[in-house]
Design a protein around this motif. Structure first.
Motif: not given
Length: 204
Positions: A58-84
């Motif tokens: 997907l293009s960056d633009k399309r990903r950014r359009e989909l992100m709030p839709i995913i967050k709105e529709q999701a029952i739950a979501y989590g985002i995690g990271s591990a640093g350098n």
């Protein structure tokens, strides 16, 4: 692949009564700088999100359009990271698992089963199934891939403000010709993965 087929894997599992299914994917295993991110997403069964696919397709633009839709529709979501630093300490695979664990922990026990993109797994405390190219085969994994990718991109855009000489806003830390040229000129900065630069500096 159409939206209907993006639910085939989940449908087969739901037929086996595995419970609530989440999808897990990562972004940023390959770059020379910055964290690795992971997301975990539980979508309602057969949620229709037109255009949902592997974030890399997907293009960056399309990903950014989909992100709030995913967050709105999701029952739950989590985002995690591990640093350098964690990547350098443990290795990229173990750091990826750390990011996935942190993403799953944000689901607060709502998931009974995890679909993990790729072919490597570990004990996350719930049953898992790895799915090669899962981000183009599973709706939940595809949704996770978008959340992880956009979140990581945004982090690297912020880091570009602190370290403008590297061009992070353009290549997001990947090993492009321009990135290597900046490393040659300026050396590494605090968010570079030094274990990823051993070969580069070993040839100097």
């Amino acid at each position: 692949m159409d939206v209907y087929n993006m639910w085939e894997i989940e449908d087969a599992l739901m037929g086996k009564k595995v419970g609530v299914i989440c999808g897990v994917d990562e972004a940023g295993r390959g770059p020379l700088a910055g964290p690795v991110y992971a997301a975990a997403v539980i979508l309602p069964p057969h949620a229709q999100i037109p255009g949902l696919n592997d974030s890399k397709k997907l293009s960056d633009k399309r990903r950014r359009e989909l992100m709030p839709i995913i967050k709105e529709q999701a029952i739950a979501y989590g985002i995690g990271s591990a640093g350098n630093e964690e990547i350098d300490e443990h290795n990229i695979l173990q750091a990826t698992f750390l990011a996935m664990e942190r993403a799953l922990a944000q689901l607060e026990g709502k998931a009974d089963f995890a679909l993990i993109d790729g072919n490597r797994e570990k004990d996350f405390g719930i049953p898992v199934m790895t799915v090669v190219k899962g981000d183009s085969r599973s709706a939940n994994i595809a949704a996770a891939s978008i959340l992880a990718k956009v979140t990581r991109d945004d982090y690297m855009i912020e880091m570009a403000k602190q370290y403008p000489q590297y061009g992070f806003e353009i290549h997001k830390g990947y090993g492009t010709k321009a990135h290597y040229a900046a490393l040659e000129q300026y050396g590494p900065c605090p968010i570079h993965r030094m274990t990823f630069l051993k070969k580069f500096y070993g040839t100097k």
